[in-house]
Design a protein around this motif. Structure first.
Motif, short mmCIF file in Angstrom:
data_model
loop_
_atom_site.label_atom_id
_atom_site.label_comp_id
_atom_site.label_asym_id
_atom_site.label_seq_id
_atom_site.Cartn_x
_atom_site.Cartn_y
_atom_site.Cartn_z
N SER A 127 0.85 -1.20 0.00
CA SER A 127 0.00 0.00 0.00
C SER A 127 0.88 1.24 0.00
CB SER A 127 -0.91 0.01 1.23
OG SER A 127 -1.63 1.22 1.32
N ASN A 133 -0.17 3.92 1.24
CA ASN A 133 -0.54 4.56 2.50
C ASN A 133 -0.04 3.68 3.64
OD1 ASN A 133 -1.72 5.61 4.79
ND2 ASN A 133 -3.75 5.86 3.90
N ALA A 138 -0.58 3.53 6.61
CA ALA A 138 -1.59 3.18 7.61
C ALA A 138 -2.52 2.07 7.13
CB ALA A 138 -2.41 4.41 7.98
N GLN A 139 -2.37 1.67 5.86
CA GLN A 139 -3.22 0.63 5.30
C GLN A 139 -2.40 -0.61 4.94
OE1 GLN A 139 -5.12 2.50 1.94
NE2 GLN A 139 -6.54 3.69 3.21
#
Length: 294
Positions: A48, A50, A52-53
């Motif tokens: 990812s 991101n 946080a993902q």
């Protein structure tokens, strides 16, 4: 300290065991970057964009027991169960095992021995868990434009080990987004299927090839039948057509199942091997990748 393999054609960057702290992927031999020196082409991307993902995957990282962890069903809540290459995980509830959950972890001890610039061996030492105990030895080496990962799994416990293994190949060539510039090839006629067929809407399938109609806006996923008990000179190839740069897997083990996952920046062909080991038994297999530019 991270590790690096290098010859005249490839540079392979490998994380230090423990740099990845999740409970999903094998902590040993976690390949974070591959570079083909001719043209300075890169292949590995994160799961990812991101942080946080996702579950922390990047590059070439493998997993044992994607859908069913060893001994999980018999484990009581707050008791531990083993995850090969990772450690002893603590069961948090009575729900079905979920690979994406970050279970509390007591990691296995892992040693690394790099003999030269083109080979390194990781050894994951076992911890007994109600009779389950597995030692994993993984050697990563390079020769020319080929990367080889040799695995040896040794059942050192008193109970049968039933699991599977696959490499989650997080690839995006030179960070080019997935789209019409890519083609994913297989050596068999494709009959893809998915539990959620809408995830395949962005893809087109023709004989032995998968193409992207446009850049995907969401994750895509499909499975392929037909590899079982067969042998091929290569089992998949990803090509970025404008640069004529690609990677193919030449592994020779019997493929038990095939899946392809991806999103806008990444595609991951996943080739599974089934593993059943009686106490004292060993099983060896290899994954071979060839990186090229035409």
């Amino acid at each position: 300290m991270a590790y690096q393999l290098k010859n005249k054609q490839l540079v392979i960057d490998i994380a230090e065991p423990g740099d990845y702290k999740g409970s999903r992927f094998d902590h040993s031999g976690f390949i974070t970057r591959t570079t083909l020196l001719e043209g300075n082409h890169s292949f590995c991307v994160p799961e990812s964009l991101n942080p946080a993902q996702g579950t922390g995957g990047v590059g070439i990282c493998n997993e044992f027991g994607l859908s069913k962890a060893i001994g999980y069903d018999e484990t009581e809540v707050e008791e531990k169960f083993p995850k090969v290459g990772v450690g002893l995980l603590s069961k948090t509830n009575n729900e079905k095992y979920d690979f994406s959950e970050n279970y509390p972890l007591d990691p296995f001890d892992i040693s690394a021995l790099q003999k030269d610039s083109q080979s390194i061996t990781f050894t994951v030492l076992p911890k007994d868990c109600r009779g389950f105990a597995v030692m994993l030895v993984k050697t990563i080496s390079i020769e020319g434009n080929r990367l080889t990962i040799d695995y040896c799994l040794h059942n050192m416990g008193t109970r049968i080990i039933r699991t599977d293994e696959y490499a989650h190949n997080f690839f995006g060539i030179d960070d080019h987004l997935m789209g019409p510039d890519y083609v994913l090839k297989f050596p068999i006629e494709l009959s893809p299927w998915s539990d959620d067929e809408e995830t395949m809407d962005v893809l087109s399938f023709h004989e032995k090839e998968v193409r992207w109609k446009l850049e995907p806006e969401k994750e895509f996923y499909f499975r392929i039948k037909g590899f079982e008990a067969a042998s091929y000179p290569w089992i998949w190839e990803l090509l970025h057509e404008p640069s004529r740069t690609g990677v193919r897997e030449l592994s020779k083990f019997t493929v038990s199942s095939v899946a392809v996952w991806g999103s806008r920046h990444v595609v991951s062909p996943e080739m599974f091997i089934e593993l059943n080991l009686a106490p004292g038994e060993k099983k060896s297999w290899s994954r071979v990748y060839e990186f090229f530019t035409e």
